[in-house]
Design a protein around this motif. Sequence first.
Motif, PDB file in Angstrom:
ATOM      1  N   ASN A  19      -8.941 -23.267   6.340  1.00 19.57           N
ATOM      2  CA  ASN A  19      -9.385 -22.547   7.546  1.00 19.57           C
ATOM      3  C   ASN A  19      -8.408 -21.445   7.945  1.00 19.57           C
ATOM      4  OD1 ASN A  19     -11.521 -24.310   7.829  1.00 19.57           O
ATOM      5  ND2 ASN A  19     -10.386 -25.668   9.137  1.00 19.57           N
ATOM      6  N   ASP A  20      -7.212 -21.438   7.608  1.00 22.25           N
ATOM      7  CA  ASP A  20      -6.139 -20.620   8.050  1.00 22.25           C
ATOM      8  C   ASP A  20      -6.343 -19.409   7.003  1.00 22.25           C
ATOM      9  OD1 ASP A  20      -5.037 -21.769   9.932  1.00 22.25           O
ATOM     10  OD2 ASP A  20      -3.352 -22.469   8.946  1.00 22.25           O
ATOM     11  N   ARG A  21      -6.496 -19.543   5.856  1.00 20.01           N
ATOM     12  CA  ARG A  21      -6.917 -18.448   4.924  1.00 20.01           C
ATOM     13  C   ARG A  21      -8.362 -17.778   5.267  1.00 20.01           C
ATOM     14  NH1 ARG A  21      -4.877 -22.334   1.089  1.00 20.01           N
ATOM     15  NH2 ARG A  21      -7.022 -22.960   0.456  1.00 20.01           N
ATOM     16  N   ARG A  22      -9.323 -18.716   5.635  1.00 19.25           N
ATOM     17  CA  ARG A  22     -10.498 -18.007   5.718  1.00 19.25           C
ATOM     18  C   ARG A  22     -10.272 -17.181   6.915  1.00 19.25           C
ATOM     19  NH1 ARG A  22     -12.972 -22.232   6.262  1.00 19.25           N
ATOM     20  NH2 ARG A  22     -13.754 -22.374   4.166  1.00 19.25           N
ATOM     21  N   GLY A  23      -9.589 -17.697   7.829  1.00 20.98           N
ATOM     22  CA  GLY A  23      -9.428 -16.654   9.417  1.00 20.98           C
ATOM     23  C   GLY A  23      -8.662 -15.457   9.156  1.00 20.98           C
ATOM     24  N   GLY A  24      -7.652 -15.522   8.064  1.00 21.65           N
ATOM     25  CA  GLY A  24      -6.796 -14.425   7.890  1.00 21.65           C
ATOM     26  C   GLY A  24      -7.705 -13.345   6.915  1.00 21.65           C
ATOM     27  N   THR A  25      -8.628 -13.816   6.124  1.00 22.62           N
ATOM     28  CA  THR A  25      -9.143 -12.914   5.400  1.00 22.62           C
ATOM     29  C   THR A  25     -10.156 -12.235   6.345  1.00 22.62           C
ATOM     30  OG1 THR A  25      -9.387 -14.493   3.507  1.00 22.62           O
ATOM     31  CG2 THR A  25     -11.258 -12.837   3.658  1.00 22.62           C
ATOM     32  N   VAL A  26     -10.595 -13.013   7.385  1.00 24.12           N
ATOM     33  CA  VAL A  26     -11.565 -12.074   8.500  1.00 24.12           C
ATOM     34  C   VAL A  26     -10.704 -11.233   9.102  1.00 24.12           C
ATOM     35  CG1 VAL A  26     -13.153 -12.615  10.618  1.00 24.12           C
ATOM     36  CG2 VAL A  26     -13.321 -14.178   8.615  1.00 24.12           C
ATOM     37  N   ALA A  27      -9.639 -11.596   9.560  1.00 21.67           N
ATOM     38  CA  ALA A  27      -8.967 -10.684  10.426  1.00 21.67           C
ATOM     39  C   ALA A  27      -8.483  -9.549   9.604  1.00 21.67           C
ATOM     40  CB  ALA A  27      -7.534 -11.490  10.852  1.00 21.67           C
ATOM     41  N   ALA A  28      -8.118  -9.782   8.388  1.00 22.23           N
ATOM     42  CA  ALA A  28      -7.700  -8.530   7.441  1.00 22.23           C
ATOM     43  C   ALA A  28      -9.014  -7.823   7.250  1.00 22.23           C
ATOM     44  CB  ALA A  28      -7.184  -9.066   6.198  1.00 22.23           C
ATOM     45  N   GLY A  29     -10.173  -8.176   7.109  1.00 21.67           N
ATOM     46  CA  GLY A  29     -11.435  -7.321   6.874  1.00 21.67           C
ATOM     47  C   GLY A  29     -11.555  -6.540   8.105  1.00 21.67           C
ATOM     48  N   THR A  30     -11.327  -7.182   9.303  1.00 20.43           N
ATOM     49  CA  THR A  30     -11.710  -6.554  10.635  1.00 20.43           C
ATOM     50  C   THR A  30     -10.661  -5.464  10.744  1.00 20.43           C
ATOM     51  OG1 THR A  30     -12.354  -8.525  11.538  1.00 20.43           O
ATOM     52  CG2 THR A  30     -11.780  -6.985  13.075  1.00 20.43           C
ATOM     53  N   ALA A  31      -9.220  -5.660  10.476  1.00 25.45           N
ATOM     54  CA  ALA A  31      -8.221  -4.483  10.578  1.00 25.45           C
ATOM     55  C   ALA A  31      -8.587  -3.451   9.516  1.00 25.45           C
ATOM     56  CB  ALA A  31      -6.803  -5.112   9.970  1.00 25.45           C
ATOM     57  N   VAL A  32      -9.334  -3.615   8.632  1.00 26.95           N
ATOM     58  CA  VAL A  32      -9.494  -2.569   7.596  1.00 26.95           C
ATOM     59  C   VAL A  32     -10.714  -1.818   8.181  1.00 26.95           C
ATOM     60  CG1 VAL A  32     -10.598  -1.732   5.432  1.00 26.95           C
ATOM     61  CG2 VAL A  32      -8.967  -3.673   5.482  1.00 26.95           C
ATOM     62  N   LEU A  33     -11.748  -2.525   8.780  1.00 32.44           N
ATOM     63  CA  LEU A  33     -12.910  -1.593   9.438  1.00 32.44           C
ATOM     64  C   LEU A  33     -12.441  -0.968  10.780  1.00 32.44           C
ATOM     65  CD1 LEU A  33     -15.674  -4.366   9.032  1.00 32.44           C
ATOM     66  CD2 LEU A  33     -15.184  -2.132   7.624  1.00 32.44           C
ATOM     67  N   LEU A  34     -11.658  -1.569  11.601  1.00 30.98           N
ATOM     68  CA  LEU A  34     -11.110  -0.875  12.872  1.00 30.98           C
ATOM     69  C   LEU A  34     -10.285   0.285  12.382  1.00 30.98           C
ATOM     70  CD1 LEU A  34     -10.576  -3.839  15.333  1.00 30.98           C
ATOM     71  CD2 LEU A  34     -12.579  -2.330  15.415  1.00 30.98           C
ATOM     72  N   ASP A 102       6.698 -12.277  -2.283  1.00 34.81           N
ATOM     73  CA  ASP A 102       5.464 -11.724  -2.005  1.00 34.81           C
ATOM     74  C   ASP A 102       5.541 -10.801  -0.754  1.00 34.81           C
ATOM     75  OD1 ASP A 102       5.610 -14.078  -0.559  1.00 34.81           O
ATOM     76  OD2 ASP A 102       3.662 -14.237  -0.280  1.00 34.81           O
ATOM     77  N   ARG A 103       6.227 -11.310   0.180  1.00 33.61           N
ATOM     78  CA  ARG A 103       6.273 -10.627   1.341  1.00 33.61           C
ATOM     79  C   ARG A 103       7.357  -9.485   1.177  1.00 33.61           C
ATOM     80  NH1 ARG A 103       4.662 -13.458   6.022  1.00 33.61           N
ATOM     81  NH2 ARG A 103       2.625 -14.606   5.311  1.00 33.61           N
ATOM     82  N   ALA A 104       8.264  -9.389   0.131  1.00 30.84           N
ATOM     83  CA  ALA A 104       9.143  -8.389  -0.040  1.00 30.84           C
ATOM     84  C   ALA A 104       8.310  -7.166  -0.573  1.00 30.84           C
ATOM     85  CB  ALA A 104      10.345  -8.977  -0.873  1.00 30.84           C
ATOM     86  N   GLY A 201      -4.419  -4.432   6.362  1.00 32.61           N
ATOM     87  CA  GLY A 201      -5.708  -5.451   6.037  1.00 32.61           C
ATOM     88  C   GLY A 201      -6.002  -5.296   4.485  1.00 32.61           C
ATOM     89  N   VAL A 202      -5.940  -4.052   3.940  1.00 35.06           N
ATOM     90  CA  VAL A 202      -6.272  -3.853   2.314  1.00 35.06           C
ATOM     91  C   VAL A 202      -5.305  -4.902   1.566  1.00 35.06           C
ATOM     92  CG1 VAL A 202      -6.265  -2.566   0.452  1.00 35.06           C
ATOM     93  CG2 VAL A 202      -7.483  -1.843   2.454  1.00 35.06           C
ATOM     94  N   LEU A 203      -4.027  -4.754   1.861  1.00 29.36           N
ATOM     95  CA  LEU A 203      -2.778  -5.515   1.297  1.00 29.36           C
ATOM     96  C   LEU A 203      -3.106  -7.073   1.514  1.00 29.36           C
ATOM     97  CD1 LEU A 203       0.265  -3.331   1.973  1.00 29.36           C
ATOM     98  CD2 LEU A 203      -1.030  -3.423  -0.137  1.00 29.36           C
ATOM     99  N   THR A 204      -3.344  -7.239   2.702  1.00 29.45           N
ATOM    100  CA  THR A 204      -3.761  -8.762   3.109  1.00 29.45           C
ATOM    101  C   THR A 204      -4.595  -9.307   2.271  1.00 29.45           C
ATOM    102  OG1 THR A 204      -3.001  -8.568   5.301  1.00 29.45           O
ATOM    103  CG2 THR A 204      -4.167 -10.539   4.763  1.00 29.45           C
ATOM    104  N   ARG A 211      -3.361 -14.848  -4.729  1.00 30.51           N
ATOM    105  CA  ARG A 211      -3.125 -16.197  -4.344  1.00 30.51           C
ATOM    106  C   ARG A 211      -4.208 -17.102  -4.939  1.00 30.51           C
ATOM    107  NH1 ARG A 211      -0.967 -13.992   0.303  1.00 30.51           N
ATOM    108  NH2 ARG A 211      -2.694 -14.530   1.482  1.00 30.51           N
ATOM    109  N   GLY A 212      -5.473 -16.763  -4.671  1.00 27.08           N
ATOM    110  CA  GLY A 212      -6.612 -17.253  -5.131  1.00 27.08           C
ATOM    111  C   GLY A 212      -6.731 -17.663  -6.551  1.00 27.08           C
ATOM    112  N   ARG A 213      -6.315 -16.785  -7.409  1.00 23.81           N
ATOM    113  CA  ARG A 213      -6.267 -16.820  -8.750  1.00 23.81           C
ATOM    114  C   ARG A 213      -5.082 -17.648  -9.352  1.00 23.81           C
ATOM    115  NH1 ARG A 213      -7.681 -10.502 -10.559  1.00 23.81           N
ATOM    116  NH2 ARG A 213      -9.799 -10.366 -10.023  1.00 23.81           N
TER     117      ARG A 213
END
Length: 219
Positions: A19-34, A102-104, A201-204, A211-213
């Motif tokens: 759920n956290d990953r899904r929410g993070g993906t939605v937030a990242a996509g929203t950041a890209v669009l905004l 990865d964060r570095a 957003g793109v980097l996220t 990570r999924g792969r």
Amino acid sequence: MTTLATAPTEPLLDAPARNDRRGGTVAAGTAVLLGIAAVIGSYVVAVLDPTGRALDDAVLRTATGLGLRGEGLGVLELVGIPSVGLAVVVLAGLALVRGRGDRALTVVALVVGAQVVTQFLKAGLVRPDSTEGNSLPSGHVTLVASLGVALVLVVPRLLRPLAGLAALAVTGLAGVATIVAGWHRPSDVVAALGVVAATTGVLTLVGAVLRGRRRPRSG
């Protein structure tokens, strides 16, 4: 025939993580669009539209008439290649100390990537009926905002709200400084924030895909 005994299983404890990953993906996509909307909107409304351009210029004239140009320049002098480079090294080092390689990488990619996008836009966009070079987006605000986001990414979760407030304050100060110093219009600042939001957003999203792969399938 698949039965309960042979069906792939996923631990129930993985549900919150998914759920956290899904929410993070939605937030990242929203950041890209905004972010993209902020850049395009700033350019269309405050550069291409004569009324918006006049209003943008009026705000700049008012800000520069406050007599705070010296203070604005003083703030902007702190944002240079040495200081930004040192900040990137410190933030990336903090991520490595916490075991987050990865964060570095994200810190470096965010600061460099956002600045590349900003300079590309600044060189490619034009101001109609003007002999001035295009100033949208602001490179200084892009640097400060991207460093602010990087700070939030590398600190422990408990400290992220405090880091976010600090990032907002410093980014706001940098944005105001560029205007009162006469370097940038308000639209340049908004566009810079849009660039940073979209780049983050793109980097996220890219990080989520990678990570999924790497994640092994359970079965």
